[in-house]
Design a protein around this motif. Structure first.
Motif, PDB file in Angstrom:
ATOM      1  N   LEU A 293       0.836  -1.203   0.000  1.00  0.00           N
ATOM      2  CA  LEU A 293       0.000   0.000   0.000  1.00  0.00           C
ATOM      3  C   LEU A 293       0.867   1.247   0.000  1.00  0.00           C
ATOM      4  N   GLY A 294       2.169   1.034  -0.041  1.00  0.00           N
ATOM      5  CA  GLY A 294       3.065   2.181  -0.146  1.00  0.00           C
ATOM      6  C   GLY A 294       3.636   2.684   1.163  1.00  0.00           C
TER       7      GLY A 294
ATOM      8  N   ALA B  53      -0.677   3.073 -14.096  1.00  0.00           N
ATOM      9  CA  ALA B  53      -0.540   1.720 -14.652  1.00  0.00           C
ATOM     10  C   ALA B  53       0.941   1.347 -14.788  1.00  0.00           C
ATOM     11  N   VAL B  54       1.725   2.306 -15.338  1.00  0.00           N
ATOM     12  CA  VAL B  54       3.154   2.016 -15.528  1.00  0.00           C
ATOM     13  C   VAL B  54       3.841   1.883 -14.172  1.00  0.00           C
ATOM     14  N   ASN B  55       3.462   2.757 -13.253  1.00  0.00           N
ATOM     15  CA  ASN B  55       4.032   2.716 -11.909  1.00  0.00           C
ATOM     16  C   ASN B  55       3.813   1.354 -11.250  1.00  0.00           C
ATOM     17  N   GLY B  56       2.591   0.811 -11.435  1.00  0.00           N
ATOM     18  CA  GLY B  56       2.273  -0.501 -10.863  1.00  0.00           C
ATOM     19  C   GLY B  56       3.232  -1.562 -11.371  1.00  0.00           C
ATOM     20  N   ILE B  57       3.539  -1.498 -12.677  1.00  0.00           N
ATOM     21  CA  ILE B  57       4.432  -2.505 -13.265  1.00  0.00           C
ATOM     22  C   ILE B  57       5.859  -2.321 -12.735  1.00  0.00           C
ATOM     23  N   VAL B  58       6.290  -1.054 -12.619  1.00  0.00           N
ATOM     24  CA  VAL B  58       7.647  -0.792 -12.110  1.00  0.00           C
ATOM     25  C   VAL B  58       7.785  -1.338 -10.694  1.00  0.00           C
ATOM     26  N   LYS B  59       6.767  -1.049  -9.852  1.00  0.00           N
ATOM     27  CA  LYS B  59       6.807  -1.532  -8.455  1.00  0.00           C
ATOM     28  C   LYS B  59       6.879  -3.046  -8.417  1.00  0.00           C
ATOM     29  N   HIS B  60       6.105  -3.664  -9.303  1.00  0.00           N
ATOM     30  CA  HIS B  60       6.061  -5.129  -9.350  1.00  0.00           C
ATOM     31  C   HIS B  60       7.473  -5.696  -9.506  1.00  0.00           C
ATOM     32  N   PHE B  61       8.256  -5.090 -10.407  1.00  0.00           N
ATOM     33  CA  PHE B  61       9.593  -5.639 -10.652  1.00  0.00           C
ATOM     34  C   PHE B  61      10.585  -5.285  -9.569  1.00  0.00           C
ATOM     35  N   HIS B  62      10.233  -4.315  -8.727  1.00  0.00           N
ATOM     36  CA  HIS B  62      11.160  -3.980  -7.648  1.00  0.00           C
ATOM     37  C   HIS B  62      10.973  -4.877  -6.434  1.00  0.00           C
TER      38      HIS B  62
ATOM     39  N   GLY C 181      -7.719  -0.635 -14.424  1.00  0.00           N
ATOM     40  CA  GLY C 181      -6.646   0.327 -14.169  1.00  0.00           C
ATOM     41  C   GLY C 181      -5.299  -0.158 -14.655  1.00  0.00           C
ATOM     42  N   GLY C 182      -5.309  -1.244 -15.483  1.00  0.00           N
ATOM     43  CA  GLY C 182      -4.047  -1.762 -15.990  1.00  0.00           C
ATOM     44  C   GLY C 182      -3.599  -0.991 -17.222  1.00  0.00           C
ATOM     45  N   LEU C 183      -2.494  -1.436 -17.795  1.00  0.00           N
ATOM     46  CA  LEU C 183      -1.902  -0.723 -18.923  1.00  0.00           C
ATOM     47  C   LEU C 183      -2.835  -0.722 -20.145  1.00  0.00           C
ATOM     48  N   VAL C 184      -3.472  -1.882 -20.395  1.00  0.00           N
ATOM     49  CA  VAL C 184      -4.340  -1.974 -21.576  1.00  0.00           C
ATOM     50  C   VAL C 184      -5.466  -0.954 -21.461  1.00  0.00           C
ATOM     51  N   SER C 185      -6.100  -0.895 -20.287  1.00  0.00           N
ATOM     52  CA  SER C 185      -7.254   0.014 -20.198  1.00  0.00           C
ATOM     53  C   SER C 185      -6.789   1.467 -20.240  1.00  0.00           C
TER      54      SER C 185
ATOM     55  N   ARG D  97       7.701   9.143 -22.932  1.00  0.00           N
ATOM     56  CA  ARG D  97       8.698   9.064 -21.850  1.00  0.00           C
ATOM     57  C   ARG D  97       8.261   8.105 -20.741  1.00  0.00           C
ATOM     58  N   VAL D  98       6.961   8.184 -20.418  1.00  0.00           N
ATOM     59  CA  VAL D  98       6.461   7.289 -19.357  1.00  0.00           C
ATOM     60  C   VAL D  98       6.595   5.832 -19.794  1.00  0.00           C
ATOM     61  N   LEU D  99       6.225   5.552 -21.045  1.00  0.00           N
ATOM     62  CA  LEU D  99       6.280   4.158 -21.506  1.00  0.00           C
ATOM     63  C   LEU D  99       7.720   3.657 -21.630  1.00  0.00           C
ATOM     64  N   GLN D 100       8.656   4.581 -21.861  1.00  0.00           N
ATOM     65  CA  GLN D 100      10.051   4.150 -21.977  1.00  0.00           C
ATOM     66  C   GLN D 100      10.575   3.526 -20.685  1.00  0.00           C
ATOM     67  N   THR D 101       9.981   3.897 -19.544  1.00  0.00           N
ATOM     68  CA  THR D 101      10.492   3.341 -18.271  1.00  0.00           C
ATOM     69  C   THR D 101      10.300   1.835 -18.204  1.00  0.00           C
ATOM     70  N   LEU D 102       9.434   1.297 -19.067  1.00  0.00           N
ATOM     71  CA  LEU D 102       9.219  -0.160 -19.015  1.00  0.00           C
ATOM     72  C   LEU D 102      10.342  -0.925 -19.704  1.00  0.00           C
ATOM     73  N   GLN D 103      11.240  -0.173 -20.382  1.00  0.00           N
ATOM     74  CA  GLN D 103      12.250  -0.862 -21.181  1.00  0.00           C
ATOM     75  C   GLN D 103      13.189  -1.747 -20.373  1.00  0.00           C
ATOM     76  N   GLU D 104      13.439  -1.365 -19.091  1.00  0.00           N
ATOM     77  CA  GLU D 104      14.464  -2.134 -18.357  1.00  0.00           C
ATOM     78  C   GLU D 104      13.920  -3.437 -17.789  1.00  0.00           C
ATOM     79  N   PHE D 105      12.607  -3.664 -17.967  1.00  0.00           N
ATOM     80  CA  PHE D 105      12.060  -4.868 -17.320  1.00  0.00           C
ATOM     81  C   PHE D 105      11.827  -5.981 -18.327  1.00  0.00           C
ATOM     82  N   ASN D 106      12.061  -7.210 -17.804  1.00  0.00           N
ATOM     83  CA  ASN D 106      11.836  -8.360 -18.659  1.00  0.00           C
ATOM     84  C   ASN D 106      10.412  -8.839 -18.406  1.00  0.00           C
ATOM     85  N   ILE D 107       9.486  -8.404 -19.253  1.00  0.00           N
ATOM     86  CA  ILE D 107       8.071  -8.732 -19.006  1.00  0.00           C
ATOM     87  C   ILE D 107       7.760 -10.085 -19.635  1.00  0.00           C
TER      88      ILE D 107
END
Length: 1293
Positions: free
Chosen positions: A783-784, A1121-1130, A1147-1151, A1271-1281
């Motif tokens: 919950l942060g 949505a992007v933040n959720g994915i970043v947190k997931h990988f951390h 509230g996911g990336l697709v929606s 720029r926001v979507l570029q942050t997903l580049q470092e993760f192996n999804i």
């Protein structure tokens, strides 16, 4: 002086303990009081014997109270007394008569006749005081002829009684020869009869009785004390009288021989020869004087390492042997090898027969039990074995607790120890398999070769020990294993003994020196494991923010070590062991010590040695950074450690005063061979008036320094320290280090048990708290709040330790033990009772529905709720064929109950059967202390506040029944639906494959291998029949074992020519918490929520029916949505939730991207629905046309356009019947996986098609907004999804 082990070491020299020995004690038969049966131990033997004899119960006649008539009088135990002790008392170590009496002769007096073997036996023992400090005892037991006429005739009388009793009870056999009722009748069998009775005839036999001489010393110089006692005994038995009266030698050892100071050696005189002892300096491993060799010979390396692992993880350890000295040697060796950690719990290496009830202790213990050599292990009834390590020393056998983790680098470790043993001619297997002669040969062989090398016979060629060891099974086994780890065994070196190149002449004999060498080599190898493993432990110590005093009072609440960060640095294979080890009391105390002495110069000596070693390793590692790898680092400190000992032994630092004649009365000290003389007490009761040697040889700073070292070597502490430690010992819940060795009245036993009950409750409180804090901590982080700090491994460790605690509670005060798990056996009794009286039971146990479940059932169609039933949960466990043992079943049941949040409730039901509890447990048992039991259940109740998946995540291969419910829309003719539907369910551990649903059934149950937490459902139909359109509201799936229910909202049509023309959809679900109403939950699948009304369905409906969003809100939802994915990988890998939810859920990336493309989308035609996918297909057409004309601008742009077209084409060509929204979802997922989304957005923003299909205000046309989106979507580049298979089925890109 208080009885808890004196202080006052800061006083004058008389109270400063500087003497080698505190007391000389003689125990034996007190002729005044005569033969007193030793009731407690006799009773224990009686009970054992009557268990061994079926129907043995009928021998208890009223006259047999306390005495066991099955035992012949010579085999019975009689009370021994402390006959004399010199001096009467020393203030720094008050004499504990009961303890010394019990431990000198743990089984009481024993009688023998001239026909029996009467070898003198040596053994050592330990007395632990309340504050944890120790005194050591060394005793030699020998046999003396009984001269008292009364005693001999008493023994004869006992025999007459016994024989009479025996003849009544045993009807003579029909065989005539044996049919002689008294010995005189029949000469032929009199001998066998004699042996059968161990008979005693006063006219023919000589009676002998055991006597023991004993030294009580502040430090454990076992070899020296053994020599002293053996020489004293030799003086008594030799035909010539000793050179001086025995008083002179005893006086000398009591008053004139000092303790050697740290780092020095000492020589003093025994009766016949010099005795040498040496004490390590403060920078070496602490004093340890027992032969390690013997332990490895008795158990072998493999067993030893396993036993060592059990001790480190604080299992209960029971040693079993018929030799007291073996028990002591194994116990002391195990605890010494733990350096720098110290055993914190009950420690009784020799458990006197009268204290057998202490095996009931529900706490970790290390105890030694004397076996009589006749009964085998199966006769031994132990109160609890769920977490017991049983070591049958004499039979080379160790019984381990279930799921014992591997010691890190176990194979290489065993190999390193084996190399050392073989250099000394000891087989790593231990010597018990082979007969005596064979083992001698084995040891001869290696030794000879090694010494041959010394004599140059091998001409300097390196000894190929590998050939020599080929026939050794351990090494063969090791080789097979080690090959896999890539360590070559050809390099196995048999260490050349130091003796070969020594110029120094050692003062002790060669054999003794070898013992010193082997000891230090093995100990260094063990210590090196910990210095390597914990090389950087200091970084993770959490220093308290407040002052020491307040820290001390609150330390139970304090975290003193950052376990999660430490574990996250460790190699994966170490984790099972380390995560459990960090939870032990010994580790906590070690870190507490570190905090207490953080900056003080008077650091705990053990810590000082350890820290200095760790610093050395760290220096080395700066140059060669091997920390954090699982590379095995061999020990490099052996030579240095050996050298120090050798130097001390070559040059003796101190020689004590020689024994001399004392001022004795004439005519005393008479010498009678074979009898230990009555010593003259007036000369022995006080020492010399002024202790010259303390002043002369112990300069003041020695004494000061010594005091600081005393704690390590279990000496006295000064008063403040003592108070602190007593306080600490009590605080830690390790209230009892050793049972009170006094004659046990029922009240003492009751008090001990009461302490146990309190201790168990406290432990339960601390464990539940710790588990909740960890778990809540983790959820708070999601919950942060706060930092994350628990890993899957650690959660398993905590749950395993909770299971251990429950087993200990359930085995406290058991009447009769059945099976290895006390908890499971109680559950089975309960199950049996319930099956016997099902009528009354069914209402109370099975009819309960969880209230929340009942509320749900009133709402729209839902599943019939699961019953809450303890028996049902037991059946689930009994049906799992993978679990073979009772302990395993009990653990699985606890895990299941925790996952279902029913642990407290189930146990309450189990204990509500008071009749059963009474039948199974003694009055003092924890489970019969009502208040404590209530509090205990209350603590367990707190687990309901958090979600555990400790069953699902552990039993991953078992079959589980799942129940499916599909809820179609009520409004739109679900009943007319003609096609054949199918469904496929995926979870974190696997998927079901396509399941056909029988037509017109909306509910079904099927069984498949555990899927783990469920993630997606694919649902579709084959489009057959007249009316192949189906509007599904949602799908529910429930795990029938754990009761977890998942809801997968849909709210869209499945059918050609309606909605987006989809014949199958991927639904993303989430776990329903038991208290939530089904309908109030917001749906998590982005598509429409309720079935859309007829007219609204023709417009493009934005997801979730939300009103049109402005660009700010859309940007925010993309960010989230992007933040959720970043947190997931951390997060650590074991704790990540479902990535699918973050991509496709609410509230996911697709929606979020759907909102981007919906914004300002022209949907002018009223009767034709336009989807985002239509726009993407047009864009694709445009780029493909461009490609043909080759008007393309720069290279980069062309590459992006090609990849975009390639993906869209592939998705359109998929054999699956997914609709346009499904295709959009697939494209986003693939784009995220391959890090292409931001390229595509840039591409589409510049595409002329966009101009046609979007309003001017659209987000996609606003360059600044598009750039920030990229720029926001570029942050997903470092993760192996990695995408779940269900999302990309049928596409191979």
């Amino acid at each position: 002086m208080s009885g808890d082990g004196g202080g006052g070491s800061s006083g004058s020299s008389s109270s400063a303990p500087g003497r080698f020995a505190d007391y000389f004690v003689i125990c034996g038969l007190d002729t005044e009081t005569g033969l007193e049966p030793d009731e407690l131990s006799a009773l224990c033997q009686y009970i054992q014997a009557s268990k061994a004899q079926d129907g043995g119960g009928r021998f208890i006649s009223s006259s047999a109270e306390g005495e066991n008539f099955e035992q012949t009088p010579l085999r019975r135990t009689f009370k021994s007394k402390v006959l004399a002790r010199y001096p009467e008392n020393v203030e720094w170590n008050p004499f504990d008569q009961d303890a010394v009496g019990m431990l000198c002769m743990p089984k009481g007096l024993s009688f023998k006749t001239q026909a029996d073997a009467r070898e003198p036996q040596f053994h050592s023992f330990i007395i632990t005081r309340e504050d944890g400090s120790r005194t050591f005892g060394f005793s030699l037991t020998f046999y003396e002829e009984v001269t008292s006429k009364q005693i001999c005739s008493a023994m004869q009388t006992l025999y007459h009684m016994h024989n009479a009793e025996y003849d009544i009870l045993h009807i003579p056999p029909t065989n005539d020869k044996d049919n002689c009722s008294s010995i005189e009748d029949c000469n032929g069998t009199s001998v066998s009869k004699l042996q059968r009775f161990n008979s005693y005839d006063i006219s023919r036999d000589t009676l002998f009785v055991s006597k023991c001489i004993c030294l009580i010393t502040p430090m454990s110089f076992m070899k020296a004390c053994r020599k002293v006692l053996e020489q004293l005994h030799q003086a008594v038995t030799s035909p010539q009288p000793p050179p001086l009266p025995l008083e002179s030698f005893i006086y000398n050892i009591l008053y004139e021989v000092p303790l050697p100071p740290a780092g020095r050696s000492l020589k003093f005189s025994g009766v016949y020869g010099p005795v040498i002892c040496q004490r390590p300096s403060t920078s070496e491993l602490p004093l340890f004087d027992f032969p390690v060799k013997e332990v490895f010979e008795l158990l072998g390396v493999e067993n030893m390492v396993q036993l060592f692992t059990c001790a480190l993880l604080e299992f209960q350890i029971l040693l079993y042997s018929q030799h007291y000295q073996r028990l002591m040697t194994v116990a002391e060796t195990i605890t010494a090898l733990m350096f720098p950690f110290q055993w914190q719990h009950v420690y009784v290496p020799i458990l006197p027969a009268s204290l057998l009830h202490f095996l009931d202790a529900p706490v970790p213990y290390l105890m030694g039990l004397h076996s009589n050599g006749l009964d085998d292990r199966s006769k031994l009834e132990l109160p609890q074995e769920a977490n017991l390590c049983f070591v049958d020393i004499d039979n080379h056998y160790v019984e381990l607790p279930e799921d014992l983790p591997q010691f890190p680098n176990k194979l290489e470790f065993i190999q390193e120890v084996s190399e050392i043993l073989m250099a000394f001619g000891i087989s790593p297997e231990g010597n018990l398999h082979c007969s005596e002669s064979a083992s001698k040969m084995k040891s001869l062989r290696t030794c000879d070769i090694v010494s041959d090398k010394r004599n140059g016979n091998l001409g300097g060629t390196p000894l190929n020990s590998y050939e020599l060891l080929k026939e050794n099974e351990t090494i063969a086994r090791l080789q097979a294993l080690v090959k896999r780890t890539g360590v070559s065994l050809e390099k196995l070196e048999v260490r050349e003994e130091i003796g070969s190149k020594k110029d120094l002449k050692v003062q002790c004999d060669e054999e003794e020196f070898k013992v010193y060498q082997l000891n230090i080599q093995v100990r260094e190898v063990f210590a090196n494991r910990f210095t390597q493993m914990f090389a950087d432990y200091e970084v993770f110590v959490i220093q308290p923010s407040q002052d020491k005093e307040s820290w001390f009072t609150n330390r139970e609440q304090m975290q003193n070590f950052d376990k999660a960060s430490f574990l996250s640095d460790q190699p994966e294979p170490y984790l099972p062991f380390l995560s459990r080890f960090l939870e032990t009391q010994m580790f906590a105390s070690f870190i507490d010590n570190k905090i207490m002495y953080h900056d003080d110069d008077d650091k705990d000596p053990i810590l000082r040695v350890f820290d200095s070693r760790v610093d050395k390793i760290r220096l080395l590692n700066v140059r060669t950074p091997t920390l954090r790898t699982s590379m095995y680092q061999k020990c490099t400190t052996i030579d240095e450690a050996e050298k120090a000992i050798e130097l001390r032994l070559a040059k003796i630092d101190h020689t004590a005063v020689h024994p001399h004649l004392l001022d004795m009365k004439i005519g005393q000290g008479k010498y009678e061979p074979g009898f230990f003389p009555k010593l003259q007490s007036d000369v022995l009761s006080t020492g010399p008036a002024s202790n010259k040697w303390t002043k002369r040889n112990a300069p003041a700073q020695w004494r000061r320094k010594d005091r600081q070292k005393q704690h390590t070597e279990h000496l006295r502490l000064d008063n403040d320290q003592r108070e602190k430690y007593i306080q600490e010992a009590r605080n830690l819940g390790s209230t009892i280090r050793q049972p009170k060795l006094s004659n046990l009245s029922p009240s003492v036993i009751a008090q001990t048990n009461w302490k146990f009950v309190e201790g168990l409750l406290k432990e339960c409180r601390n464990k539940t708290k710790r588990m909740l804090v960890e778990k809540m901590g983790r959820e708070a982080v999601e919950l942060g709040h706060g930092e994350v700090n628990i890993t899957g491994v650690e959660e398993n460790t905590l749950i395993a330790s909770l299971c251990d605690l429950l087993e200990r509670i359930w085995s406290h005060g058991l009447q009769v033990k059945q099976g290895k798990s006390a908890l499971w056996s109680h559950l089975l009794h309960y199950q049996e009772n319930r099956q016997r009286k099902p009528t009354s039971g069914s209402i109370s146990t099975s009819g309960i529905l969880l209230d929340s479940e009942r509320r749900k059932s009133d709402a729209s169609p839902a599943m019939s709720p699961l019953r809450v039933s303890l028996i049902q949960d037991m059946r689930h466990i009994q049906n799992i064929s993978e679990i073979k043992t009772d302990v395993g079943k009990a653990r699985a049941w606890v895990r299941l109950s925790m996952e279902k949040k029913l642990l407290s409730r189930h146990l309450k039901h189990l204990l509500s059967d008071h009749e059963l509890t009474k039948k199974l447990y003694k009055r003092y048992a924890f489970l019969r202390c009502d208040d404590e039991k209530e509090q205990f259940l209350y603590h367990l109740l707190s687990f309901n506040a958090v979600d555990y998946f400790c069953f699902t995540n552990v039993f991953t291969t078992i079959l589980i029944p799942y129940h499916i419910l599909i809820v179609p829309s009520k409004k739109l003719g679900g009943s007319m639906f003609t096609a054949n539907p199918w469904i496929c369910i995926s979870g974190e551990l696997g998927e079901t494959g396509v399941l056909q649903i029988p037509r017109n059934t909306l509910e079904m149950t099927f069984e498949c291998q555990n899927l783990g937490k469920l993630t997606t459902v694919q649902i579709g139909h084959d489009n057959s029949g007249l009316y192949a359109k189906w509007l599904v509201e949602y799908v529910m799936v429930r795990n029938e074992v754990t009761g977890h229910t998942y809801k997968f909202p849909c709210g869209r049509w499945l059918g050609k020519g309606i909605d987006d023309g989809s014949l199958e959809r991927i639904l993303v679900g989430e776990l329903l918490t038991s208290h939530s109403e089904v309908d109030e939950r917001q749906c998590r699948t982005p598509p429409l929520q309720q079935s859309p009304s007829m007219i609204r369905r023709f417009v493009t409906i934005s997801p979730n029916n939300k009103p049109k969003l402005n660009t700010g809100q859309i940007q925010e939802s993309i960010g989230e949505a992007v933040n959720g994915i970043v947190k997931h990988f951390h997060k650590p890998e074991k704790e990540r939730g479902s990535l699918t939810l973050l991509l496709c859920g609410e509230g996911g990336l697709v929606s979020a991207l759907e909102q981007v493309f919906q914004h300002g989308f022209k949907s002018s035609r009223l009767f034709k629905n336009v989807f985002i996918w239509d726009f993407l297909e047009k864009a694709q057409g445009y780029y493909e046309a461009l490609d043909q004309n080759e008007l393309a601008p720069e290279e980069n742009w062309q590459k992006r356009a090609r990849s975009f077209c390639h993906f869209v084409t592939a998705i359109n060509n998929t054999p699956r019947n997914i609709g346009k929204d499904g295709k959009f979802q697939m494209l986003v997922c693939l784009g995220a996986r391959d890090h292409l989304l931001h390229h595509w957005i840039a591409l589409l923003a510049d595409c002329p098609i966009t101009t046609q299909m979007y309003e001017d205000t659209a987000l996609i046309k606003d360059h600044t907004l598009v750039n920030s989106l990229i720029r926001v979507l570029q942050t997903l580049q470092e993760f192996n999804i990695i995408l779940e298979a269900s999302l990309v089925k049928g596409i191979d890109i």
